[in-house]
Structure formats: structure tokens, C-alpha cells
Design a protein around this motif. Sequence first.
Motif, PDB file in Angstrom:
ATOM      1  N   ASP A  23     -14.333 -21.465  17.954  1.00 26.36           N
ATOM      2  CA  ASP A  23     -14.182 -20.699  16.921  1.00 26.36           C
ATOM      3  C   ASP A  23     -14.054 -21.477  15.342  1.00 26.36           C
ATOM      4  N   LEU A  24     -13.034 -22.419  15.813  1.00 23.46           N
ATOM      5  CA  LEU A  24     -12.753 -23.434  14.607  1.00 23.46           C
ATOM      6  C   LEU A  24     -12.447 -24.805  15.016  1.00 23.46           C
ATOM      7  N   THR A  25     -12.784 -25.611  13.997  1.00 22.44           N
ATOM      8  CA  THR A  25     -12.906 -27.120  14.526  1.00 22.44           C
ATOM      9  C   THR A  25     -12.132 -27.922  13.099  1.00 22.44           C
ATOM     10  N   VAL A  26     -11.184 -28.580  13.535  1.00 14.47           N
ATOM     11  CA  VAL A  26     -10.489 -29.298  12.501  1.00 14.47           C
ATOM     12  C   VAL A  26     -11.197 -30.634  12.378  1.00 14.47           C
ATOM     13  N   ILE A  27     -11.737 -30.645  11.060  1.00 12.29           N
ATOM     14  CA  ILE A  27     -12.344 -31.687  10.563  1.00 12.29           C
ATOM     15  C   ILE A  27     -11.567 -32.687   9.654  1.00 12.29           C
ATOM     16  N   TRP A  28     -11.710 -34.129  10.105  1.00 16.65           N
ATOM     17  CA  TRP A  28     -10.829 -34.853   9.044  1.00 16.65           C
ATOM     18  C   TRP A  28     -11.765 -35.759   8.498  1.00 16.65           C
ATOM     19  N   ALA A  29     -11.450 -35.544   7.171  1.00 18.06           N
ATOM     20  CA  ALA A  29     -12.557 -36.329   6.223  1.00 18.06           C
ATOM     21  C   ALA A  29     -11.715 -37.072   5.098  1.00 18.06           C
ATOM     22  N   ARG A  30     -12.655 -38.164   4.452  1.00 16.94           N
ATOM     23  CA  ARG A  30     -11.802 -38.860   3.385  1.00 16.94           C
ATOM     24  C   ARG A  30     -12.158 -38.241   2.085  1.00 16.94           C
ATOM     25  N   ASP A  31     -11.378 -38.130   1.109  1.00 21.53           N
ATOM     26  CA  ASP A  31     -11.075 -37.107   0.115  1.00 21.53           C
ATOM     27  C   ASP A  31     -12.034 -38.326  -0.922  1.00 21.53           C
ATOM     28  N   GLU A  32     -13.346 -37.885  -1.568  1.00 19.63           N
ATOM     29  CA  GLU A  32     -13.812 -38.976  -2.403  1.00 19.63           C
ATOM     30  C   GLU A  32     -13.060 -39.318  -3.526  1.00 19.63           C
ATOM     31  N   ALA A  33     -12.269 -38.358  -3.978  1.00 19.45           N
ATOM     32  CA  ALA A  33     -11.294 -38.595  -5.324  1.00 19.45           C
ATOM     33  C   ALA A  33     -10.338 -39.791  -5.097  1.00 19.45           C
ATOM     34  N   ASP A  34      -9.475 -39.458  -4.217  1.00 17.73           N
ATOM     35  CA  ASP A  34      -8.229 -40.551  -3.867  1.00 17.73           C
ATOM     36  C   ASP A  34      -8.455 -41.525  -2.685  1.00 17.73           C
ATOM     37  N   GLY A  35      -9.544 -41.247  -2.079  1.00 20.95           N
ATOM     38  CA  GLY A  35      -9.551 -42.306  -0.657  1.00 20.95           C
ATOM     39  C   GLY A  35      -8.905 -41.613   0.411  1.00 20.95           C
ATOM     40  N   GLN A  36      -8.097 -40.897   0.577  1.00 19.05           N
ATOM     41  CA  GLN A  36      -7.029 -40.382   1.462  1.00 19.05           C
ATOM     42  C   GLN A  36      -7.711 -39.259   2.387  1.00 19.05           C
ATOM     43  N   VAL A  37      -7.223 -39.286   3.613  1.00 20.71           N
ATOM     44  CA  VAL A  37      -7.559 -38.543   4.641  1.00 20.71           C
ATOM     45  C   VAL A  37      -7.172 -37.237   4.710  1.00 20.71           C
ATOM     46  N   LYS A  38      -7.888 -36.177   4.804  1.00 16.81           N
ATOM     47  CA  LYS A  38      -7.583 -34.662   4.774  1.00 16.81           C
ATOM     48  C   LYS A  38      -8.181 -33.769   5.751  1.00 16.81           C
ATOM     49  N   GLY A  39      -7.284 -32.932   6.197  1.00 15.56           N
ATOM     50  CA  GLY A  39      -7.783 -31.780   7.427  1.00 15.56           C
ATOM     51  C   GLY A  39      -8.383 -30.727   6.765  1.00 15.56           C
ATOM     52  N   PHE A  40      -9.390 -30.359   7.434  1.00 15.50           N
ATOM     53  CA  PHE A  40     -10.232 -28.936   7.192  1.00 15.50           C
ATOM     54  C   PHE A  40     -10.231 -28.103   8.281  1.00 15.50           C
ATOM     55  N   VAL A  41     -10.000 -26.892   8.071  1.00 10.35           N
ATOM     56  CA  VAL A  41     -10.377 -26.079   9.219  1.00 10.35           C
ATOM     57  C   VAL A  41     -11.856 -25.408   9.064  1.00 10.35           C
ATOM     58  N   VAL A  42     -12.820 -25.643   9.842  1.00 13.48           N
ATOM     59  CA  VAL A  42     -14.091 -25.427   9.702  1.00 13.48           C
ATOM     60  C   VAL A  42     -14.601 -24.356  10.453  1.00 13.48           C
ATOM     61  N   GLU A  43     -14.944 -23.337  10.177  1.00 11.89           N
ATOM     62  CA  GLU A  43     -15.269 -21.995  11.026  1.00 11.89           C
ATOM     63  C   GLU A  43     -16.893 -22.160  11.778  1.00 11.89           C
ATOM     64  N   LYS A  44     -16.757 -21.559  12.798  1.00 16.15           N
ATOM     65  CA  LYS A  44     -18.003 -21.791  13.355  1.00 16.15           C
ATOM     66  C   LYS A  44     -19.382 -21.858  12.620  1.00 16.15           C
ATOM     67  N   GLU A  45     -19.519 -20.340  12.018  1.00 17.28           N
ATOM     68  CA  GLU A  45     -20.571 -20.195  11.261  1.00 17.28           C
ATOM     69  C   GLU A  45     -20.703 -20.613   9.848  1.00 17.28           C
ATOM     70  N   THR A  46     -20.020 -21.789   9.634  1.00 18.81           N
ATOM     71  CA  THR A  46     -20.153 -22.143   8.136  1.00 18.81           C
ATOM     72  C   THR A  46     -21.592 -22.910   7.840  1.00 18.81           C
ATOM     73  N   PRO A  47     -22.213 -22.638   6.820  1.00 18.38           N
ATOM     74  CA  PRO A  47     -23.620 -23.067   6.856  1.00 18.38           C
ATOM     75  C   PRO A  47     -23.306 -24.533   6.596  1.00 18.38           C
ATOM     76  N   GLY A  48     -24.313 -25.467   7.142  1.00 20.46           N
ATOM     77  CA  GLY A  48     -24.158 -26.888   6.894  1.00 20.46           C
ATOM     78  C   GLY A  48     -23.440 -27.307   8.181  1.00 20.46           C
ATOM     79  N   PHE A  49     -22.969 -26.825   8.884  1.00 18.63           N
ATOM     80  CA  PHE A  49     -22.082 -27.040  10.015  1.00 18.63           C
ATOM     81  C   PHE A  49     -22.723 -26.980  11.422  1.00 18.63           C
ATOM     82  N   SER A  50     -23.225 -27.876  12.118  1.00 23.88           N
ATOM     83  CA  SER A  50     -24.109 -27.886  13.412  1.00 23.88           C
ATOM     84  C   SER A  50     -23.540 -28.655  14.343  1.00 23.88           C
ATOM     85  N   THR A  51     -23.777 -28.307  15.538  1.00 26.96           N
ATOM     86  CA  THR A  51     -23.439 -28.999  16.994  1.00 26.96           C
ATOM     87  C   THR A  51     -24.392 -29.077  17.721  1.00 26.96           C
ATOM     88  N   SER A  52     -24.453 -30.299  18.832  1.00 26.93           N
ATOM     89  CA  SER A  52     -25.243 -30.491  19.672  1.00 26.93           C
ATOM     90  C   SER A  52     -24.645 -31.210  20.784  1.00 26.93           C
TER      91      SER A  52
END
Length: 390
Positions: free
Chosen positions: A174-203
Motif C-alpha cells: 500500500d505504501l512504498t518508501v522511495i529514496w530519491a536525490r533532490d535536484e536542488a541540493d543533491g541530498q537523498v530524501k525519503g518519500f512515502v508513495v501510495e500504491k495508486e499514485t499516477p506515474g508509479f508502476s511496478t512489475s
Amino acid sequence: MSTDPIDFYLLEALLDDEDRQLLHAVRDFGDKQVAPIINEHWSRATFPFELLPAIRALGIAGTPYQGYGCPGRSFLMDGLIAMELATADPSIATFCGVHGGLAMGSIYLCGSEEQKQRWLPRMATLELIGAFGLTEPGVGSGASGGLQTTARRDGDSWVLNGEKKWIGNATFADLTVIWARDEADGQVKGFVVEKETPGFSTSKIEDKMALRVVQNAHITLTDARVPEENRLANANTFRDTAKVLLMTRAGVAWMAVGCARGAYRQALDYAGQRQQFGQPIASFQLVQDLLVKMLANTTASATLCTRLSQLQDAGLAYDEHASLAKMFCTVRMRETVGYARELLGGNGILLEHNVGRFVADAEAIYSYEGTREMNTLIVGRAITGQSAFV
């Protein structure tokens, strides 16, 4: 026999009656509910969703976390539960570790109070299932410096782009914690992405030879928009990600002990039943030699992990402590499952005798949460004061 042939140094004696009762309940769950069905699911590479009510009833999600509907028990108890689950089946232990350790742990350690209140109580009851997205197709061990998934602030939301690979539970989480690099400061940040989020797909990743019950996903993020309220408030650099990995790497060391124990337990039972030359093979010197090697490995590993958990409970555990345990226990695990396979002869490759499943699953545990080499370098830096990382 007064000596326990599995818990040879009586580590259970360190627990109080309440914790021991829970540990036995986890063991019963493994013996009575996991064991009868797990080989079929392993063969078909399917997840046993029918076990979720029983896991929920055990109340073990987020074992060491205080508050938010979590059990609030010790890290030692958390480790012993992980070991017990892996003794039954490493895939079930991995499912619980990803959900309760990586996903819930990210929110517990890096989330705001509001975020903890929003997600953790429902995750503790498995109303919501979590996953953890750090590893990428081109970035595994180098995640701290080379993460390619990006996050861009756009008004009151963030736009995520990139890919993740080997993400356990993610095909149905239902929830996936995605770690991504912030384009603004180059630092890694964490985001809770919900299953039905448009643009989020799994295989689903197919054709695995290990942990086939775990549903690993390849995640694609294409302009996936996540609200600011879903950005983990206290995850601002990779050091915050590392706090989660320190905790869960210790859990993986315990899982390695459980995987080795599972193979040893099956081999011990087999040796007592298998007849050759008119007597059980457990009476043969070479068979006893293999069994004692297995016992020595599992006992040494379990006692090492016990001390690591005690350090965690005292607030004295550092990255190098978890890395030493993960490195040592997975090497000993690989050796132990090999001994079990050897003891069973040709039967060792048949699922019906269970050992082959532990042999295969050990290969995944050996690699995830930091390879042997990477964990060696973490420990080497701690003891020499010199970094050998490239």
C-alpha cells in the motif's frame, strides 16, 4: 537429553516469560502454518496471502518501536523473532523484515509525529503493507553517492523520476518508501508513495532462484507526484537513510542465523530417520561431524547477534557492529546450508526434504542489505581508521 540440540547455549533463557511465550507462538506459527504450504508457494513463486491474518494476530510488526500501536519490545526480541521466522522460511522473514523493519522503520526514524500517527498504527496491524525502495537497476552498493532517482519540488508537491529494483513487497504494498536525490541540493530524501499514485508502476521480477516467495518488483517512476506531506520530514541526507539500514542490517544477520538453523534442523531430523546399513545415519561419525559443524556455526552466529541486539538496546550499536554480524553470519549461513545439503545427498535438492529451499534462499540473504565485501570495508574502516572505499 537435557541439552537443547537447536538452542545449544540456551539464548531463550535471556527472555522473560512473556517474551518467551511470544517466541514460542512464532515458532508454532512456522511449524503449523508456514511449513505445510511454503514449498508449493516457493515452487510457484507466489506469496501466501492466507498467512497474513495469522501474522497480524501475532502482533510482531514493528517489534522494537515504542508507541503508535507497536509492540515496544527489545531489539533482542525483534532479532529472535526474525531468526524464528527464517528458521521456518526465509521468505516469510523477509516479508516481515521489509514491512516492519525497512518500511515502518523509515517512518519511525525519519517521519514527523504527524506522519508516524498517520501510518504506523495501521502498519502495525497490517492494515497497510509497506515496502522500501532504495536499490536501483544501476545502483546497488553505491546508493549513498550515486542514487539516480530524482525528486524535484514543484509547489506543494514533489515530482519523482527514476527506477528501483529488487523491491520486496512492492507488487502489492500500500505504501512504498522511495529514496530519491533532490535536484536542488543533491541530498537523498525519503518519500512515502501510495500504491495508486499516477506515474508509479511496478512489475514483478520473474525467474528468481532464491526467496521465490518474496514478491520483488521493478519500480518505474515517471513524473510521479507526491505531496509535501508525504516527504519524510527528518530524512534530509543519506545519513538518515543509513539509520534505517543500521537497524535492519542487524535483523538480516538474525535472518541468516535462522536460515542456517532451518537447514540444520531439517538435516538433524533427517539424520535421525534416514536408514543406511541397518541403522540411522545419525549414528555415523561423518554425519555427526557435519551436524556439529552446523551447530557450531549457528550457535556462534546467534550469540554474536545476541550481543549486537544488546548493544542496540543500550544505544551503543554502530554501523560497524551491524556490518560485522551481517558479514560473519551470512558466510557461516552459506557454509551451513551447504553442509546440510551434503548430509542429505541427492535428497538435498528435492523440495520435499526442505533443505534445498534454504540452500537457494541463502544466496539472496548473502547479498542483500550489503554484500560481504561492502560490510567488510565498513568494519575495516572502523578498526583501522582508513577508508578503503573507492
